[in-house]
Design an enzyme around this catalytic site. Sequence first.
Site, mmCIF file in Angstrom:
data_model
loop_
_atom_site.group_PDB
_atom_site.id
_atom_site.type_symbol
_atom_site.label_atom_id
_atom_site.label_comp_id
_atom_site.label_asym_id
_atom_site.label_seq_id
_atom_site.Cartn_x
_atom_site.Cartn_y
_atom_site.Cartn_z
ATOM 1 N N VAL A 288 0.853 -1.208 0.000
ATOM 2 C CA VAL A 288 0.000 0.000 0.000
ATOM 3 C C VAL A 288 0.884 1.253 0.000
ATOM 4 C CG1 VAL A 288 -1.791 1.265 1.250
ATOM 5 C CG2 VAL A 288 -1.876 -1.230 1.174
ATOM 6 N N CYS A 289 1.921 1.228 0.818
ATOM 7 C CA CYS A 289 2.845 2.379 0.897
ATOM 8 C C CYS A 289 3.487 2.650 -0.461
ATOM 9 C CB CYS A 289 3.940 2.117 1.929
ATOM 10 S SG CYS A 289 3.311 1.870 3.591
ATOM 11 N N THR A 290 3.837 1.596 -1.175
ATOM 12 C CA THR A 290 4.469 1.764 -2.489
ATOM 13 C C THR A 290 3.528 2.528 -3.419
ATOM 14 O OG1 THR A 290 5.686 -0.293 -2.152
ATOM 15 C CG2 THR A 290 5.518 0.486 -4.427
ATOM 16 N N LEU B 210 3.221 6.317 -2.249
ATOM 17 C CA LEU B 210 4.357 7.206 -2.557
ATOM 18 C C LEU B 210 4.446 7.511 -4.041
ATOM 19 C CD1 LEU B 210 5.229 6.167 0.461
ATOM 20 C CD2 LEU B 210 7.105 7.604 -0.186
#
Length: 215
Positions: free
Chosen positions: A49-51, A54
Amino acid sequence: MKETMMPIQLGDIAPDFTAESTAGPIRFHQWMGDGWAILFSHPKDFTPVCTTELGEVARLKPEFDKRNVKVAGLSVDSISSHGSWAEDIRETQGHALNFPLIADHDRKVSDLYGMIHPNANDTLTVRSVFVVGPDKKVKLTLTYPASTGRNFEEILRAIDSLQLTSKFGVATPVNWKQGEDVIIASSISDEDAKKRFPDGWKAPKPYLRIVPQPR
Ligand code: BEZ
């Protein structure tokens, strides 16, 4: 006994800090200059999810620039980890990191901003967002859990509202978008409103006064 920190609330001065980032050391207030800033945390490098988040913020960076908003991300991982992960973000999301990612390995900033919520996870940051105004005061906060990616288009929409409402005596209604009608703030008397909005307003109720968006 564990010390309980007061959460950061709207109107508080955003705590100043120095930190390492992928764009070199940052002294937060100085880095902000006289513009706006958004500081957001993500739980961990090399997570799915973070990928996506960002990559999306990198795609939207020109929109933040247009609004004079500097962007900084943060996680408790190291600079070298951020550096290797940045390559994955570029490869999988098609947008290379174009804003500083803070390496908060000692959790200094996370603790200062209350980004670790121990009942969710006692080591990783949650998905916090702090929008800070030119006066260095916190204008908006959001907290999402690790499993739910944020909508950064919504954050831009909210920034449009914050910037408009800080300039004119108006508030923005539900789902408002740039260019749509706004509401005369309740703090403004009809007498004052006549001076500010000489073309008048629609008022389906005396407390609901609608005008075109001021420019
Ligand atoms: C993610 O970014 O996918 C993620 C990060 C931490 C925990 C769970 C999911």
